[in-house]
Design a protein around this motif. Sequence first.
Motif, PDB file in Angstrom:
ATOM      1  N   GLU A 114       6.102   9.801  -1.298  1.00 24.57           N
ATOM      2  CA  GLU A 114       5.292   8.594  -1.422  1.00 24.57           C
ATOM      3  C   GLU A 114       6.085   7.436  -0.827  1.00 24.57           C
ATOM      4  OE1 GLU A 114       2.855   7.447  -5.075  1.00 24.57           O
ATOM      5  OE2 GLU A 114       4.576   6.076  -5.205  1.00 24.57           O
ATOM      6  N   PHE A 115       5.459   6.731   0.130  1.00 27.53           N
ATOM      7  CA  PHE A 115       6.111   5.620   0.827  1.00 27.53           C
ATOM      8  C   PHE A 115       5.436   4.307   0.447  1.00 27.53           C
ATOM      9  CE2 PHE A 115       6.459   9.376   3.489  1.00 27.53           C
ATOM     10  CZ  PHE A 115       7.767   9.356   3.944  1.00 27.53           C
ATOM     11  N   THR A 116       6.235   3.270   0.269  1.00 26.90           N
ATOM     12  CA  THR A 116       5.710   1.912   0.111  1.00 26.90           C
ATOM     13  C   THR A 116       6.471   0.982   1.049  1.00 26.90           C
ATOM     14  OG1 THR A 116       7.221   1.535  -1.754  1.00 26.90           O
ATOM     15  CG2 THR A 116       4.961   2.206  -2.283  1.00 26.90           C
ATOM     16  N   ASN A 117       5.825  -0.131   1.397  1.00 26.50           N
ATOM     17  CA  ASN A 117       6.428  -1.169   2.244  1.00 26.50           C
ATOM     18  C   ASN A 117       6.773  -0.659   3.645  1.00 26.50           C
ATOM     19  OD1 ASN A 117       6.316  -3.011   0.076  1.00 26.50           O
ATOM     20  ND2 ASN A 117       8.289  -2.284  -0.697  1.00 26.50           N
TER      21      ASN A 117
ATOM     22  N   LEU B  98       3.935   4.376  11.960  1.00 26.05           N
ATOM     23  CA  LEU B  98       4.454   3.698  10.777  1.00 26.05           C
ATOM     24  C   LEU B  98       5.930   3.407  10.991  1.00 26.05           C
ATOM     25  CD1 LEU B  98       2.754   5.909   8.044  1.00 26.05           C
ATOM     26  CD2 LEU B  98       2.038   3.642   8.823  1.00 26.05           C
ATOM     27  N   LEU B  99       6.361   2.212  10.581  1.00 23.85           N
ATOM     28  CA  LEU B  99       7.730   1.763  10.835  1.00 23.85           C
ATOM     29  C   LEU B  99       8.434   1.450   9.518  1.00 23.85           C
ATOM     30  CD1 LEU B  99       9.867   0.879  12.949  1.00 23.85           C
ATOM     31  CD2 LEU B  99       8.843  -1.417  12.829  1.00 23.85           C
ATOM     32  N   CYS B 100       9.586   2.077   9.309  1.00 23.25           N
ATOM     33  CA  CYS B 100      10.388   1.788   8.121  1.00 23.25           C
ATOM     34  C   CYS B 100      11.007   0.395   8.234  1.00 23.25           C
ATOM     35  CB  CYS B 100      11.502   2.820   7.967  1.00 23.25           C
ATOM     36  SG  CYS B 100      10.925   4.482   7.572  1.00 23.25           S
ATOM     37  N   THR B 101      11.067  -0.307   7.104  1.00 22.55           N
ATOM     38  CA  THR B 101      11.700  -1.620   7.036  1.00 22.55           C
ATOM     39  C   THR B 101      12.837  -1.566   6.021  1.00 22.55           C
ATOM     40  OG1 THR B 101      10.353  -2.473   5.218  1.00 22.55           O
ATOM     41  CG2 THR B 101       9.415  -2.623   7.442  1.00 22.55           C
ATOM     42  N   ASN B 102      13.572  -2.664   5.911  1.00 23.71           N
ATOM     43  CA  ASN B 102      14.643  -2.722   4.910  1.00 23.71           C
ATOM     44  C   ASN B 102      14.092  -2.639   3.493  1.00 23.71           C
ATOM     45  OD1 ASN B 102      16.545  -2.964   6.929  1.00 23.71           O
ATOM     46  ND2 ASN B 102      16.617  -5.199   6.840  1.00 23.71           N
ATOM     47  N   GLY B 103      12.797  -2.938   3.338  1.00 25.35           N
ATOM     48  CA  GLY B 103      12.185  -2.893   2.014  1.00 25.35           C
ATOM     49  C   GLY B 103      11.423  -1.619   1.719  1.00 25.35           C
ATOM     50  N   THR B 104      11.439  -0.657   2.652  1.00 24.84           N
ATOM     51  CA  THR B 104      10.698   0.591   2.452  1.00 24.84           C
ATOM     52  C   THR B 104      11.306   1.408   1.319  1.00 24.84           C
ATOM     53  OG1 THR B 104       9.997   0.709   4.767  1.00 24.84           O
ATOM     54  CG2 THR B 104      10.005   2.772   3.521  1.00 24.84           C
TER      55      THR B 104
ATOM     56  N   ARG C 299       0.840  -1.200   0.000  1.00 20.22           N
ATOM     57  CA  ARG C 299       0.000   0.000   0.000  1.00 20.22           C
ATOM     58  C   ARG C 299       0.876   1.250   0.000  1.00 20.22           C
ATOM     59  NH1 ARG C 299      -4.356   1.857   4.655  1.00 20.22           N
ATOM     60  NH2 ARG C 299      -4.940   3.804   3.662  1.00 20.22           N
ATOM     61  N   LYS C 300       0.467   2.247  -0.775  1.00 18.82           N
ATOM     62  CA  LYS C 300       1.216   3.498  -0.849  1.00 18.82           C
ATOM     63  C   LYS C 300       0.651   4.520   0.132  1.00 18.82           C
ATOM     64  CE  LYS C 300       2.331   2.977  -5.757  1.00 18.82           C
ATOM     65  NZ  LYS C 300       2.183   3.561  -7.114  1.00 18.82           N
ATOM     66  N   ILE C 301       1.536   5.275   0.733  1.00 18.05           N
ATOM     67  CA  ILE C 301       1.151   6.388   1.597  1.00 18.05           C
ATOM     68  C   ILE C 301       1.802   7.644   1.050  1.00 18.05           C
ATOM     69  CG2 ILE C 301       1.432   7.394   3.897  1.00 18.05           C
ATOM     70  CD1 ILE C 301       1.153   4.601   5.040  1.00 18.05           C
ATOM     71  N   ARG C 302       0.986   8.663   0.836  1.00 18.30           N
ATOM     72  CA  ARG C 302       1.482   9.944   0.331  1.00 18.30           C
ATOM     73  C   ARG C 302       1.243  10.992   1.409  1.00 18.30           C
ATOM     74  NH1 ARG C 302       1.478  10.051  -5.475  1.00 18.30           N
ATOM     75  NH2 ARG C 302       0.685  12.186  -5.507  1.00 18.30           N
ATOM     76  N   ALA C 303       2.317  11.646   1.854  1.00 22.33           N
ATOM     77  CA  ALA C 303       2.183  12.578   2.972  1.00 22.33           C
ATOM     78  C   ALA C 303       3.336  13.568   2.986  1.00 22.33           C
ATOM     79  CB  ALA C 303       2.147  11.814   4.296  1.00 22.33           C
ATOM     80  N   GLU C 304       3.125  14.637   3.743  1.00 20.31           N
ATOM     81  CA  GLU C 304       4.157  15.662   3.927  1.00 20.31           C
ATOM     82  C   GLU C 304       4.841  15.468   5.279  1.00 20.31           C
ATOM     83  OE1 GLU C 304       4.637  20.540   4.036  1.00 20.31           O
ATOM     84  OE2 GLU C 304       2.796  19.593   4.715  1.00 20.31           O
ATOM     85  N   ILE C 305       6.144  15.749   5.334  1.00 24.05           N
ATOM     86  CA  ILE C 305       6.885  15.755   6.597  1.00 24.05           C
ATOM     87  C   ILE C 305       6.634  17.097   7.284  1.00 24.05           C
ATOM     88  CG2 ILE C 305       9.137  15.568   7.705  1.00 24.05           C
ATOM     89  CD1 ILE C 305       8.501  13.034   6.271  1.00 24.05           C
ATOM     90  N   THR C 306       5.950  17.075   8.422  1.00 29.73           N
ATOM     91  CA  THR C 306       5.649  18.327   9.129  1.00 29.73           C
ATOM     92  C   THR C 306       6.556  18.558  10.327  1.00 29.73           C
ATOM     93  OG1 THR C 306       3.946  17.194  10.420  1.00 29.73           O
ATOM     94  CG2 THR C 306       3.237  18.330   8.412  1.00 29.73           C
ATOM     95  N   CYS C 307       7.246  17.508  10.786  1.00 29.26           N
ATOM     96  CA  CYS C 307       8.179  17.672  11.902  1.00 29.26           C
ATOM     97  C   CYS C 307       9.260  16.607  11.802  1.00 29.26           C
ATOM     98  CB  CYS C 307       7.455  17.554  13.247  1.00 29.26           C
ATOM     99  SG  CYS C 307       8.530  17.817  14.687  1.00 29.26           S
ATOM    100  N   GLU C 308      10.503  17.027  12.017  1.00 23.13           N
ATOM    101  CA  GLU C 308      11.629  16.094  12.084  1.00 23.13           C
ATOM    102  C   GLU C 308      12.240  16.200  13.474  1.00 23.13           C
ATOM    103  OE1 GLU C 308      15.853  15.068   9.783  1.00 23.13           O
ATOM    104  OE2 GLU C 308      14.642  16.791   9.175  1.00 23.13           O
TER     105      GLU C 308
ATOM    106  N   ILE D  94       7.484  13.770  -3.978  1.00 25.26           N
ATOM    107  CA  ILE D  94       6.361  14.042  -4.881  1.00 25.26           C
ATOM    108  C   ILE D  94       5.873  15.470  -4.674  1.00 25.26           C
ATOM    109  CG2 ILE D  94       5.565  11.639  -4.998  1.00 25.26           C
ATOM    110  CD1 ILE D  94       3.444  12.388  -2.871  1.00 25.26           C
ATOM    111  N   ASP D  95       5.074  15.950  -5.620  1.00 30.13           N
ATOM    112  CA  ASP D  95       4.329  17.193  -5.432  1.00 30.13           C
ATOM    113  C   ASP D  95       3.028  16.844  -4.728  1.00 30.13           C
ATOM    114  OD1 ASP D  95       6.134  18.937  -6.658  1.00 30.13           O
ATOM    115  OD2 ASP D  95       5.397  18.386  -8.649  1.00 30.13           O
TER     116      ASP D  95
END
Length: 204
Positions: free
Chosen positions: A60-63, A82-88, A1-10, A93-94
């Motif tokens: 856009e994030f996948t995996n 949401l957790l990043c994996t080795n396959g992420t 599944r794809k997730i499309r989002a903006e980074i609002t805080c780091e 994107i705009d």
Amino acid sequence: RKIRAEITCEYPKRTFLNTHGTGEISNWDLSDASGFITLVAFNLNSHTMSNKLKKNKAYEFTNLNIRLASDAFKTLPHQFQLLCTNGTNVKEIDFPVDHQHLCYKFVHLNQVNTIPMHSIIDVQGRVLRDFGISTGERNDNIWSRRDIHIDQDGSHFSMTLWNSQARLVDRNMVGLNIKFKSVKVSWFDARILITMANTQLLIA
């Protein structure tokens, strides 16, 4: 599944120690039309994503995996992260984002003592006392702290503003009416409210 989002805080990168040795963790807040959620990456994924993800950019994030958020460490009300994996995979994107409209879900100050510890809430009030800014150093990082008391309809509460929020107003804050987006219910001899890296202050 794809997730499309903006980074609002780091958030500042952190290290931790467990039975496997020393590790590294990075966190970001993601935002889309449905709301906010935290993205977490450990160790090599933390290093990789830190080089790719920038605040106020959209991706856009996948995996990605999903996990329950720890009450003690979470910085958003969302119960999952949401957790990043080795396959992420991630690509920039705009992504049209409405920065003008912040949605508040205010909790009255007279209710703060009745809600669970570590809750992430929105509050508003008038500053009654401002104890000034103090600074220090921990793990080679400089911190700033500002303790205030706020009032809403006769209910008073202590707040601690940290770092950028502590330095936001360069004069005494007494008398200011402020809306706080995303503060955490914490404990220091008694219940207090604390700001986090993603807390937003709006002075009325």
